[in-house]
Scaffold this motif. Structure first.
Motif, PDB file in Angstrom:
ATOM      1  N   LYS A  14      10.266   4.612  14.425  1.00 39.63           N
ATOM      2  CA  LYS A  14      11.376   3.657  14.418  1.00 39.63           C
ATOM      3  C   LYS A  14      11.245   2.673  15.586  1.00 39.63           C
ATOM      4  O   LYS A  14      11.443   1.467  15.421  1.00 39.63           O
ATOM      5  CB  LYS A  14      12.705   4.418  14.482  1.00 39.63           C
ATOM      6  CG  LYS A  14      13.915   3.581  14.221  1.00 39.63           C
ATOM      7  CD  LYS A  14      15.174   4.446  14.160  1.00 39.63           C
ATOM      8  CE  LYS A  14      16.382   3.607  13.858  1.00 39.63           C
ATOM      9  NZ  LYS A  14      17.601   4.411  13.759  1.00 39.63           N
ATOM     10  N   LEU A  17       8.321   0.295  14.898  1.00 39.89           N
ATOM     11  CA  LEU A  17       8.678  -0.687  13.871  1.00 39.89           C
ATOM     12  C   LEU A  17       9.585  -1.778  14.436  1.00 39.89           C
ATOM     13  O   LEU A  17       9.479  -2.942  14.050  1.00 39.89           O
ATOM     14  CB  LEU A  17       9.331   0.004  12.674  1.00 39.89           C
ATOM     15  CG  LEU A  17       8.364   0.817  11.809  1.00 39.89           C
ATOM     16  CD1 LEU A  17       9.122   1.751  10.876  1.00 39.89           C
ATOM     17  CD2 LEU A  17       7.444  -0.101  11.025  1.00 39.89           C
ATOM     18  N   TYR A 167       9.510  -7.969   5.823  1.00 38.18           N
ATOM     19  CA  TYR A 167       9.485  -6.664   5.180  1.00 38.18           C
ATOM     20  C   TYR A 167       8.098  -6.270   4.679  1.00 38.18           C
ATOM     21  O   TYR A 167       7.778  -5.083   4.630  1.00 38.18           O
ATOM     22  CB  TYR A 167      10.528  -6.585   4.074  1.00 38.18           C
ATOM     23  CG  TYR A 167      11.916  -6.388   4.640  1.00 38.18           C
ATOM     24  CD1 TYR A 167      12.191  -5.300   5.476  1.00 38.18           C
ATOM     25  CD2 TYR A 167      12.931  -7.281   4.376  1.00 38.18           C
ATOM     26  CE1 TYR A 167      13.453  -5.116   6.015  1.00 38.18           C
ATOM     27  CE2 TYR A 167      14.198  -7.096   4.914  1.00 38.18           C
ATOM     28  CZ  TYR A 167      14.443  -6.011   5.730  1.00 38.18           C
ATOM     29  OH  TYR A 167      15.691  -5.826   6.268  1.00 38.18           O
ATOM     30  N   GLU A 168       7.290  -7.229   4.301  1.00 39.24           N
ATOM     31  CA  GLU A 168       5.917  -6.898   3.891  1.00 39.24           C
ATOM     32  C   GLU A 168       5.186  -6.226   5.054  1.00 39.24           C
ATOM     33  O   GLU A 168       4.558  -5.186   4.898  1.00 39.24           O
ATOM     34  CB  GLU A 168       5.175  -8.155   3.441  1.00 39.24           C
ATOM     35  CG  GLU A 168       3.789  -7.866   2.907  1.00 39.24           C
ATOM     36  CD  GLU A 168       3.776  -7.059   1.609  1.00 39.24           C
ATOM     37  OE1 GLU A 168       2.864  -6.219   1.458  1.00 39.24           O
ATOM     38  OE2 GLU A 168       4.656  -7.260   0.757  1.00 39.24           O
ATOM     39  N   TYR A 170       6.640  -4.889   7.801  1.00 42.59           N
ATOM     40  CA  TYR A 170       7.396  -3.705   8.204  1.00 42.59           C
ATOM     41  C   TYR A 170       6.985  -2.488   7.376  1.00 42.59           C
ATOM     42  O   TYR A 170       6.662  -1.424   7.916  1.00 42.59           O
ATOM     43  CB  TYR A 170       8.897  -3.979   8.064  1.00 42.59           C
ATOM     44  CG  TYR A 170       9.782  -2.820   8.435  1.00 42.59           C
ATOM     45  CD1 TYR A 170      10.285  -2.700   9.727  1.00 42.59           C
ATOM     46  CD2 TYR A 170      10.125  -1.850   7.500  1.00 42.59           C
ATOM     47  CE1 TYR A 170      11.115  -1.629  10.075  1.00 42.59           C
ATOM     48  CE2 TYR A 170      10.945  -0.783   7.838  1.00 42.59           C
ATOM     49  CZ  TYR A 170      11.430  -0.676   9.129  1.00 42.59           C
ATOM     50  OH  TYR A 170      12.240   0.382   9.469  1.00 42.59           O
ATOM     51  N   TYR A 171       6.998  -2.638   6.052  1.00 42.15           N
ATOM     52  CA  TYR A 171       6.703  -1.491   5.196  1.00 42.15           C
ATOM     53  C   TYR A 171       5.213  -1.153   5.176  1.00 42.15           C
ATOM     54  O   TYR A 171       4.844   0.007   5.019  1.00 42.15           O
ATOM     55  CB  TYR A 171       7.275  -1.699   3.788  1.00 42.15           C
ATOM     56  CG  TYR A 171       8.776  -1.530   3.817  1.00 42.15           C
ATOM     57  CD1 TYR A 171       9.339  -0.274   3.961  1.00 42.15           C
ATOM     58  CD2 TYR A 171       9.628  -2.622   3.752  1.00 42.15           C
ATOM     59  CE1 TYR A 171      10.715  -0.102   4.027  1.00 42.15           C
ATOM     60  CE2 TYR A 171      10.991  -2.467   3.820  1.00 42.15           C
ATOM     61  CZ  TYR A 171      11.533  -1.197   3.953  1.00 42.15           C
ATOM     62  OH  TYR A 171      12.893  -1.032   4.034  1.00 42.15           O
ATOM     63  N   TRP A 172       4.370  -2.139   5.361  1.00 45.21           N
ATOM     64  CA  TRP A 172       2.942  -1.847   5.488  1.00 45.21           C
ATOM     65  C   TRP A 172       2.719  -0.990   6.733  1.00 45.21           C
ATOM     66  O   TRP A 172       2.041   0.032   6.682  1.00 45.21           O
ATOM     67  CB  TRP A 172       2.132  -3.136   5.573  1.00 45.21           C
ATOM     68  CG  TRP A 172       0.655  -2.892   5.595  1.00 45.21           C
ATOM     69  CD1 TRP A 172      -0.197  -2.887   4.517  1.00 45.21           C
ATOM     70  CD2 TRP A 172      -0.166  -2.606   6.736  1.00 45.21           C
ATOM     71  NE1 TRP A 172      -1.474  -2.604   4.927  1.00 45.21           N
ATOM     72  CE2 TRP A 172      -1.476  -2.435   6.285  1.00 45.21           C
ATOM     73  CE3 TRP A 172       0.087  -2.482   8.098  1.00 45.21           C
ATOM     74  CZ2 TRP A 172      -2.542  -2.139   7.146  1.00 45.21           C
ATOM     75  CZ3 TRP A 172      -0.961  -2.175   8.958  1.00 45.21           C
ATOM     76  CH2 TRP A 172      -2.262  -2.017   8.477  1.00 45.21           C
ATOM     77  N   ARG A 174       4.947   0.803   8.400  1.00 49.24           N
ATOM     78  CA  ARG A 174       5.601   2.104   8.258  1.00 49.24           C
ATOM     79  C   ARG A 174       4.686   3.099   7.538  1.00 49.24           C
ATOM     80  O   ARG A 174       4.545   4.249   7.963  1.00 49.24           O
ATOM     81  CB  ARG A 174       6.919   1.950   7.506  1.00 49.24           C
ATOM     82  CG  ARG A 174       7.748   3.252   7.525  1.00 49.24           C
ATOM     83  CD  ARG A 174       9.030   3.089   6.816  1.00 49.24           C
ATOM     84  NE  ARG A 174       8.770   3.242   5.380  1.00 49.24           N
ATOM     85  CZ  ARG A 174       9.709   3.412   4.476  1.00 49.24           C
ATOM     86  NH1 ARG A 174      10.974   3.387   4.826  1.00 49.24           N
ATOM     87  NH2 ARG A 174       9.408   3.560   3.212  1.00 49.24           N
ATOM     88  N   GLU A 175       4.056   2.656   6.491  1.00 51.06           N
ATOM     89  CA  GLU A 175       3.134   3.543   5.765  1.00 51.06           C
ATOM     90  C   GLU A 175       1.899   3.845   6.594  1.00 51.06           C
ATOM     91  O   GLU A 175       1.391   4.968   6.582  1.00 51.06           O
ATOM     92  CB  GLU A 175       2.727   2.909   4.421  1.00 51.06           C
ATOM     93  CG  GLU A 175       3.867   2.840   3.434  1.00 51.06           C
ATOM     94  CD  GLU A 175       4.491   4.210   3.144  1.00 51.06           C
ATOM     95  OE1 GLU A 175       3.739   5.158   2.809  1.00 51.06           O
ATOM     96  OE2 GLU A 175       5.733   4.317   3.259  1.00 51.06           O
ATOM     97  N   LYS A 178       2.570   6.689   9.147  1.00 49.77           N
ATOM     98  CA  LYS A 178       2.913   8.019   8.662  1.00 49.77           C
ATOM     99  C   LYS A 178       1.723   8.961   8.737  1.00 49.77           C
ATOM    100  O   LYS A 178       0.608   8.631   8.617  1.00 49.77           O
ATOM    101  CB  LYS A 178       3.400   7.959   7.211  1.00 49.77           C
ATOM    102  CG  LYS A 178       4.816   7.447   7.135  1.00 49.77           C
ATOM    103  CD  LYS A 178       5.314   7.504   5.710  1.00 49.77           C
ATOM    104  CE  LYS A 178       6.754   7.059   5.648  1.00 49.77           C
ATOM    105  NZ  LYS A 178       7.274   7.104   4.295  1.00 49.77           N
TER     106      LYS A 178
END
Length: 178
Positions: A14, A17, A167-168, A170-172, A174-175, A178
């Motif tokens: 978090k 990000l 968001y593109e 951010y989510y890239w 985030r993955e 992981k």
């Protein structure tokens, strides 16, 4: 990369990000609608010459999270923005070699072509743009590049371009974390 060597906790992810900083190519023009969105959402951004694409991102150094120096992702994910079908058409007719060379340079990364026309596909098919490029040739070039270079094409209303870019990435990321 450090992110591959270490599994971050949910809390650490978090924090990382939140620190994502958008990179904007120094040659990118007429993007006030995007920087205005980023400012409104308190998303950090920085102008930097990019080898390909108009937008990418980096994570600034955060020693407390094991990141000893800035980590740049512009060799892994990029967004090329075209403000209109006319601009895209000109890339296919006048600057085709330069445009294709950019796609070749980006071949080892995720490359998104963001076209600011929400009805872009329909407008190409129906010839609703102001160039002499024939619809069949325009569509053929677009789809050939999509398949030849494995790019993603996104037609979008310009009002949402900043949000899409944010968001593109951010989510890239985030993955990736992981």
């Amino acid at each position: 990369m450090q992110a591959l060597l270490y599994r971050y906790t949910k809390k650490e992810r978090k924090e990382l990000l939140k620190s994502l900083t958008v990179l904007i190519d120094t040659r990118e023009q007429k993007n006030k609608h995007i920087t205005k969105y980023l400012d409104k959402k308190n998303i950090s951004y920085k102008n930097k010459k990019l080898d390909f694409g108009d937008y990418s991102f980096y994570l600034p150094e955060q020693p407390e999270l094991g990141i000893q120096r800035d980590i740049y992702f512009n060799d892994q994910i990029n967004i090329e923005r075209k403000a209109s079908l006319e601009e895209l058409s000109n890339n296919f007719t006048h600057d085709r070699t330069q445009f294709e060379n950019e796609l070749i340079r980006s071949s080892n990364s995720k490359f998104i072509l963001l076209v600011e026309d929400p009805k872009g596909y329909k407008n190409i098919v129906n010839g609703n743009y102001r160039t002499k490029y024939k619809p069949k040739s325009f569509l053929g070039s677009l789809l050939a590049f999509q398949n030849r270079y494995d790019i993603t094409i996104q037609f979008i209303d310009p009002r949402y371009s900043g949000q899409f870019i944010r968001y593109e990435f951010y989510y890239w990321l985030r993955e990736f974390l992981k």
